[in-house]
Motif scaffolding. Structure first.
Motif, short mmCIF file in Angstrom:
data_model
loop_
_atom_site.label_atom_id
_atom_site.label_comp_id
_atom_site.label_asym_id
_atom_site.label_seq_id
_atom_site.Cartn_x
_atom_site.Cartn_y
_atom_site.Cartn_z
N GLY A 1 119.20 26.42 -15.97
CA GLY A 1 120.44 25.64 -16.01
C GLY A 1 121.47 26.07 -14.97
O GLY A 1 122.09 25.22 -14.32
N SER A 2 121.65 27.37 -14.80
CA SER A 2 122.66 27.84 -13.85
C SER A 2 122.32 27.45 -12.42
O SER A 2 123.19 26.94 -11.70
CB SER A 2 122.85 29.36 -13.98
OG SER A 2 123.21 29.67 -15.31
N PRO A 3 121.07 27.66 -11.95
CA PRO A 3 120.72 27.18 -10.61
C PRO A 3 120.85 25.66 -10.47
O PRO A 3 121.18 25.17 -9.38
CB PRO A 3 119.27 27.62 -10.42
CG PRO A 3 119.03 28.69 -11.42
CD PRO A 3 119.98 28.46 -12.55
N HIS B 1 130.99 26.68 -19.94
CA HIS B 1 129.94 27.54 -19.41
C HIS B 1 130.42 28.31 -18.18
O HIS B 1 131.26 27.82 -17.42
CB HIS B 1 128.70 26.72 -19.05
CG HIS B 1 127.49 27.57 -18.79
ND1 HIS B 1 127.04 27.87 -17.52
CD2 HIS B 1 126.67 28.23 -19.65
CE1 HIS B 1 125.98 28.65 -17.62
NE2 HIS B 1 125.73 28.88 -18.89
N THR C 1 129.17 28.69 -15.36
CA THR C 1 129.01 27.98 -14.08
C THR C 1 129.98 26.82 -13.90
O THR C 1 129.90 26.10 -12.91
CB THR C 1 127.57 27.43 -13.95
OG1 THR C 1 127.32 26.58 -15.09
CG2 THR C 1 126.55 28.54 -13.92
N HIS C 2 130.89 26.62 -14.85
CA HIS C 2 131.88 25.54 -14.71
C HIS C 2 133.21 26.09 -14.21
O HIS C 2 134.25 25.47 -14.43
CB HIS C 2 132.08 24.80 -16.04
CG HIS C 2 130.83 24.12 -16.54
ND1 HIS C 2 130.80 23.35 -17.68
CD2 HIS C 2 129.57 24.07 -16.05
CE1 HIS C 2 129.58 22.88 -17.88
NE2 HIS C 2 128.82 23.32 -16.90
N GLY D 1 130.91 19.54 -20.45
CA GLY D 1 129.76 20.23 -21.03
C GLY D 1 130.20 21.60 -21.48
O GLY D 1 131.21 22.12 -21.00
N ALA D 2 129.49 22.19 -22.43
CA ALA D 2 129.93 23.46 -22.98
C ALA D 2 128.78 24.17 -23.67
O ALA D 2 127.74 23.58 -23.96
CB ALA D 2 131.05 23.20 -23.99
N THR D 3 129.03 25.45 -23.93
CA THR D 3 128.05 26.22 -24.71
C THR D 3 128.52 26.37 -26.15
O THR D 3 127.75 26.77 -27.01
CB THR D 3 127.85 27.63 -24.15
OG1 THR D 3 129.11 28.27 -24.14
CG2 THR D 3 127.30 27.61 -22.77
N ASP E 1 127.12 18.18 -17.96
CA ASP E 1 126.11 19.22 -18.19
C ASP E 1 125.77 19.19 -19.68
O ASP E 1 126.51 19.71 -20.50
CB ASP E 1 126.70 20.58 -17.77
CG ASP E 1 125.78 21.75 -18.11
OD1 ASP E 1 124.73 21.52 -18.74
OD2 ASP E 1 126.13 22.89 -17.75
N ALA F 1 123.23 20.55 -21.26
CA ALA F 1 122.22 21.56 -21.55
C ALA F 1 121.91 21.68 -23.04
O ALA F 1 120.75 21.68 -23.45
CB ALA F 1 122.66 22.92 -21.00
N HIS F 2 122.96 21.79 -23.85
CA HIS F 2 122.75 22.00 -25.28
C HIS F 2 122.26 20.76 -26.00
O HIS F 2 121.49 20.86 -26.95
CB HIS F 2 124.07 22.44 -25.94
CG HIS F 2 124.16 23.91 -26.10
ND1 HIS F 2 123.76 24.55 -27.24
CD2 HIS F 2 124.58 24.88 -25.25
CE1 HIS F 2 123.93 25.85 -27.09
NE2 HIS F 2 124.43 26.08 -25.90
N THR G 1 119.43 21.88 -19.24
CA THR G 1 118.31 22.80 -19.39
C THR G 1 117.23 22.05 -20.15
O THR G 1 117.49 21.01 -20.78
CB THR G 1 118.71 24.04 -20.22
OG1 THR G 1 119.26 23.60 -21.45
CG2 THR G 1 119.73 24.90 -19.50
N HIS H 1 115.16 23.90 -22.29
CA HIS H 1 114.68 24.80 -23.35
C HIS H 1 115.57 24.85 -24.59
O HIS H 1 115.36 25.67 -25.47
CB HIS H 1 114.51 26.21 -22.80
CG HIS H 1 115.68 26.73 -22.02
ND1 HIS H 1 115.86 26.47 -20.68
CD2 HIS H 1 116.73 27.49 -22.38
CE1 HIS H 1 116.97 27.05 -20.26
NE2 HIS H 1 117.53 27.68 -21.27
N LYS H 2 116.60 24.01 -24.66
CA LYS H 2 117.47 24.04 -25.83
C LYS H 2 117.01 22.93 -26.79
O LYS H 2 115.87 22.96 -27.22
CB LYS H 2 118.92 23.99 -25.39
CG LYS H 2 119.27 25.24 -24.53
CD LYS H 2 120.69 25.29 -24.03
CE LYS H 2 120.88 26.51 -23.13
NZ LYS H 2 122.21 26.53 -22.48
C1 LIG Z 1 122.67 27.13 -21.41
C2 LIG Z 1 123.63 26.45 -20.52
C3 LIG Z 1 123.53 26.52 -19.12
C4 LIG Z 1 122.68 27.52 -18.37
O1 LIG Z 1 121.42 27.67 -18.60
P1 LIG Z 1 120.59 28.95 -18.13
O2 LIG Z 1 119.22 28.40 -18.19
O3 LIG Z 1 120.89 30.01 -19.12
O4 LIG Z 1 121.00 29.31 -16.75
C5 LIG Z 1 124.39 25.76 -18.35
N1 LIG Z 1 125.31 24.97 -18.93
C6 LIG Z 1 125.47 24.90 -20.26
C7 LIG Z 1 126.52 24.02 -20.82
C8 LIG Z 1 124.64 25.65 -21.10
O5 LIG Z 1 124.81 25.58 -22.41
#
Ligand SMILES: *Cc1c(COP(=O)(O)O)cnc(C)c1O
Length: 454
Positions: free
Chosen positions: A102-104, A130, A132-133, A177-179, A204, A206-207, A230, A232-233
């Motif tokens: 996700g980060s790359p 996150h 990276t934001h 987007g957020a974690t 983003d 990802a979640h 991502t 894998h979530k």
């Molecule tokens: C998990 C996540 C990422 C990053 O994923 P990695 O695979 O850990 O680098 C990026 N953005 C959000 C919002 C995430 O929840």
């Protein structure tokens, strides 16, 4: 003896019993515990089969039918399949499935649409955003001018603040987007603000990408230019990521898809991980089946049941509930910085979750005043609302036990010693031991992998 007999064809338990036994221990840990970290999941044997395939041997720099090395006919086929499935599932005209994680993937978005020094906006990290934001220690704030936006005390994004900051700072890129965010994202409103100031809008997800595909969360596709996720979530694939470009994005910038592809390779990465790509293709194939819709909805139903149980047993939740797969418990009623006690105590009860900041946290990101938990992995395992009700009761019991007994010292120099005492005492705590017994019994009823051999 030939190399074939001595090396290539022996199982790991013969050639490397040390690593083999560590993997076995990890299977054991997962089998005997409840995985409640909301960014984790449990992949199918089919995904593991693809991830552990011979594609790990291959170099495929470039894109399908435009590679730098030979022998890529099968790598082409599997990557093209993953791309087709991604485009179909999300309803977008372009997908890149090569980002290592996700980060790359997010880095590639910056690289594609910003120049160093450009202004970017994203949700503040202690507010759930996150790294990276635009968090200060991350590349995204070192190479770009980061203007973070925040959430309101009710946990929702402060749209008025986003609009004001966007008009004042004229960012090139706005992230959503957020974690750690428990409500539905306001994609439409943020997309509008990005249009008002001429910024690219990147969602983003990802979640929540699995929830979006399954129809359990609103899709950002009509509103965003770029989507990253991502794999894998909640999507339940291998570790990895994808970048999608929408019709809206291509209308804004007809070269956007090319810019993204060039940013990933050769901009930031070398050879793609073809084994990972093949496993992403499998996960996307699984996500196309009707079962997956049911799974996505069950994640949310389970999470709402868990939230109701936690509140019924006296805990305060950020935003007083959840719309998605995730819950944030606000521990400030017991003082500040209590997240670490709850995380470590529940580890001893075989319930895995993580300490997390809450909006306007009175403590620090390292000793936050909340914990985050969620239901993607336990839902995969087959748990339903009835079990969530029980887990809520157990978690609340442990929270009350440790948070009423232990408080993070105000004097920072005393924390280390205090935690050492806490760690030794919880080993013999009877409440935690009792909950662990309940967890072990529940896990027995919902077994994990049956056929993994190590
Ligand atoms: C998990 C996540 C990422 C990053 O994923 P990695 O695979 O850990 O680098 C990026 N953005 C959000 C919002 C995430 O929840």
């Amino acid at each position: 003896m030939s190399n074939q007999e001595t090396f290539l064809n022996k199982p790991i338990k013969e050639t490397d019993p040390q690593v083999s036994s560590i993997i076995k221990k990890e299977i054991d840990r997962m089998s005997h515990g409840l995985e409640m970290i909301p960014s984790e999941n449990v992949v199918s044997l089919a995904v593991l089969n693809a991830l552990g395939s011979v594609f790990t041997n291959k170099y495929s720099e470039g894109y399908p039918r435009k590679r730098y090395y030979g022998g890529n006919e099968n790598a082409d086929e599997v990557e093209a399949l993953a791309i087709e499935r991604a485009k179909k599932l999300f309803g977008v005209p372009h997908a890149n499935v090569q980002p290592y994680s996700g980060s790359p993937a997010n880095m590639a978005v910056y690289f594609a649409v910003c120049n160093p020094g450009d202004t970017v906006m994203g949700q503040n990290l202690p507010d759930g955003g996150h790294l990276t934001h635009g968090w200060k220690v991350n590349f995204s704030a070192k190479f770009y001018k980061s203007v973070p936006y925040h959430v309101k005390p009710n946990g929702c994004i402060d749209i008025d603040e986003v609009r004001k900051l966007a008009h004042e700072n004229k960012p090139k890129l706005i992230w959503c987007g957020a974690t750690a965010y428990v409500r539905e994202f306001p994609f439409e409103e943020l997309g509008k603000i990005a249009d008002e100031v001429g910024a690219y809008f990147a969602a983003d997800v990802a979640h929540i990408s699995g929830l979006i595909i399954g129809g359990a969360h609103k899709s950002p596709v009509p509103y965003a230019d770029i989507i990253t996720t991502t794999t894998h979530k909640t999507l339940r694939g291998p570790r990895g990521a994808m970048i999608l470009v929408t019709e809206k994005g291509l209308k804004k910038d007809p070269e956007l898809a090319d810019k993204i592809d060039r940013a990933v390779f050769p901009g930031l990465q070398g050879g793609p991980h073809d084994h990972q790509t093949s496993a992403i293709a499998v996960a996307l194939g699984e996500a196309m089946k009707p079962d997956f819709k049911e799974y996505a909805h069950q994640i949310v139903k389970n999470c709402k049941a868990l939230a109701a149980s936690l509140m019924k047993h006296g805990l305060k939740l950020v935003s007083d509930g959840t719309d998605n797969h995730m819950i944030l418990i606000d521990l400030t009623a017991y003082g500040k910085g209590g997240g670490i006690f709850v995380q470590e105590a529940l580890d001893h009860a075989n319930i895995t979750l993580n300490k997390n900041t809450i909006p306007a946290d009175p403590s620090s990101p390292f000793y936050p005043s909340g914990v985050r938990l969620g239901t993607p992995a336990t839902t995969t395992r087959g748990l339903k609302e009835k079990e969530m009700e029980l887990i809520g009761e157990w978690v609340a019991k442990v929270v009350k036990e440790v948070c009423s007994k232990y408080k993070l010292p105000e004097d920072k120099t005393q924390i280390k010693e205090y935690l050492a005492k806490f760690r030794s005492e919880i080993k013999s705590n009877s409440t935690i031991a009792e909950v662990k017994g309940n967890v072990l019994e529940l896990c027995k009823k919902f077994p994990l992998y049956k056929t993994l051999v190590y």
